[in-house]
Design an enzyme around this catalytic site. Structure first.
Site, mmCIF file in Angstrom:
data_model
loop_
_atom_site.group_PDB
_atom_site.id
_atom_site.type_symbol
_atom_site.label_atom_id
_atom_site.label_comp_id
_atom_site.label_asym_id
_atom_site.label_seq_id
_atom_site.Cartn_x
_atom_site.Cartn_y
_atom_site.Cartn_z
ATOM 1 N N HIS A 98 63.966 63.687 42.413
ATOM 2 C CA HIS A 98 64.107 62.243 42.567
ATOM 3 C C HIS A 98 63.558 61.479 41.368
ATOM 4 O O HIS A 98 62.569 61.872 40.753
ATOM 5 C CB HIS A 98 63.411 61.774 43.846
ATOM 6 C CG HIS A 98 61.940 62.067 43.894
ATOM 7 N ND1 HIS A 98 60.989 61.240 43.345
ATOM 8 C CD2 HIS A 98 61.266 63.107 44.442
ATOM 9 C CE1 HIS A 98 59.788 61.736 43.563
ATOM 10 N NE2 HIS A 98 59.922 62.876 44.206
ATOM 11 N N ASP A 99 64.260 60.425 41.022
ATOM 12 C CA ASP A 99 63.861 59.487 39.964
ATOM 13 C C ASP A 99 63.907 60.086 38.562
ATOM 14 O O ASP A 99 63.379 59.483 37.623
ATOM 15 C CB ASP A 99 62.459 58.917 40.233
ATOM 16 C CG ASP A 99 62.374 58.206 41.567
ATOM 17 O OD1 ASP A 99 62.946 57.107 41.677
ATOM 18 O OD2 ASP A 99 61.774 58.750 42.504
ATOM 19 N N GLY B 16 60.090 65.505 40.160
ATOM 20 C CA GLY B 16 60.425 64.094 40.195
ATOM 21 C C GLY B 16 59.964 63.353 38.954
ATOM 22 O O GLY B 16 59.000 63.734 38.298
#
Length: 283
Positions: free
Chosen positions: A131-132, A149
């Site tokens: 994520h991100d 992440g």
């Protein structure tokens, strides 16, 4: 990216076993193969191909000509216990290829809410993008690469098979990461790292030459590398010396800017006792 109207373009080809939710945007010439699932929020620009058993979940935008191979998943929730289903996104740039079983998770509210992969990237089998993460263009992740992440990767980076990148690490452009390397700190632009725990081993000379960097520029980068990582004195003094001697060079300034930027992980250090491959004159 292209602005599209919601709905399915008449030229799209969708296998009867695929499930495309009402509200999804499917552009001209898209091909959605057997047993794929596409969410209502998804946008597939023109010419996207989902081969088979591909899962597109949540707010995902695939740029023109993206190909996703069998069992790839894009947009599933982040592996973050703080995530409570907030609206976050994934964007994939044009012509990127996502191979079998690769996983790309949507952003989190603890980050900037967006996982982003640039154009013309190659994400090989079973690679994971957490994520991100933000990947620029022409990035290659070989088989089984794992990105935690919030990882940031610059243009034209190659990450070798089985490498693991710690969350919040930044990797500058034109870097090569050796296979099975664990990267726990930021890697300067144009660097080469390898090892069980990554250490700089020199510059990515092969990549620089392939992309047309002139001999004079490569020699300058080699001199800067030695001055930063091999010269005596504390690092801050070495950084100031490089700024004074080479700071007018925009490529060198790119390295200096990267080094001085905010960092969660600090800089990857050079391996001791190794004579870098960049000691020879650039051919």
């Amino acid at each position: 990216m292209t602005t599209l109207s919601r709905g399915i373009d008449a030229s799209a080809v969708i296998h009867p076993t695929a499930i495309v939710a009402d509200g999804a945007t499917i552009g001209a010439g898209c091909r959605i193969g057997p047993y794929c699932t596409v969410s209502a929020e998804a946008v597939l620009e023109e010419g996207v191909t989902l081969v088979s058993h591909v899962v597109i979940d949540g707010d995902v935008r695939l740029g023109a000509g993206v190909q996703a191979m069998s069992f790839a998943t894009i947009g599933l929730p982040p592996q973050d216990l703080k995530y409570k289903g907030e609206p976050t996104r994934v964007e994939i740039g044009a012509r990127t290829i996502i191979r079998e079983h690769a996983t790309i998770h949507r952003g989190s509210v603890g980050g900037h809410g967006l996982t982003q992969v640039g154009a013309d990237c190659l994400i090989m089998c079973t690679a994971h993008i957490g994520h991100d993460c933000v990947l620029d263009h022409h990035v290659i992740l070989a088989n089984n690469v794992m990105l935690g992440g919030h990882v940031q990767i610059g243009d034209t980076v190659f990450v070798g098979g089985g490498a693991a990148i710690h969350q919040f690490v930044r990797i500058g452009r034109q870097v090569v990461v050796g296979g099975m390397t664990g990267v726990e700190a930021d890697v300067i632009p144009f660097g080469a790292v390898m090892g069980d725990r990554a250490r700089l081993t020199g510059l990515n000379l092969i990549g620089l030459k392939r992309r047309g960097f002139p001999r004079s520029q490569i020699n300058t980068l080699r001199a800067v590398y030695r001055a930063l990582f091999r010269a005596p004195g504390v690092f801050g003094e070495r950084l100031a010396n490089v700024e004074a001697q080479y700071g007018a060079d925009p490529v060198v300034q790119e390295i200096l800017t990267f080094v001085r930027a905010d960092s969660h992980r600090g800089l990857c250090k050079a391996r001791r006792g190794v004579i870098e491959d960049d000691e020879a004159e650039a051919g």
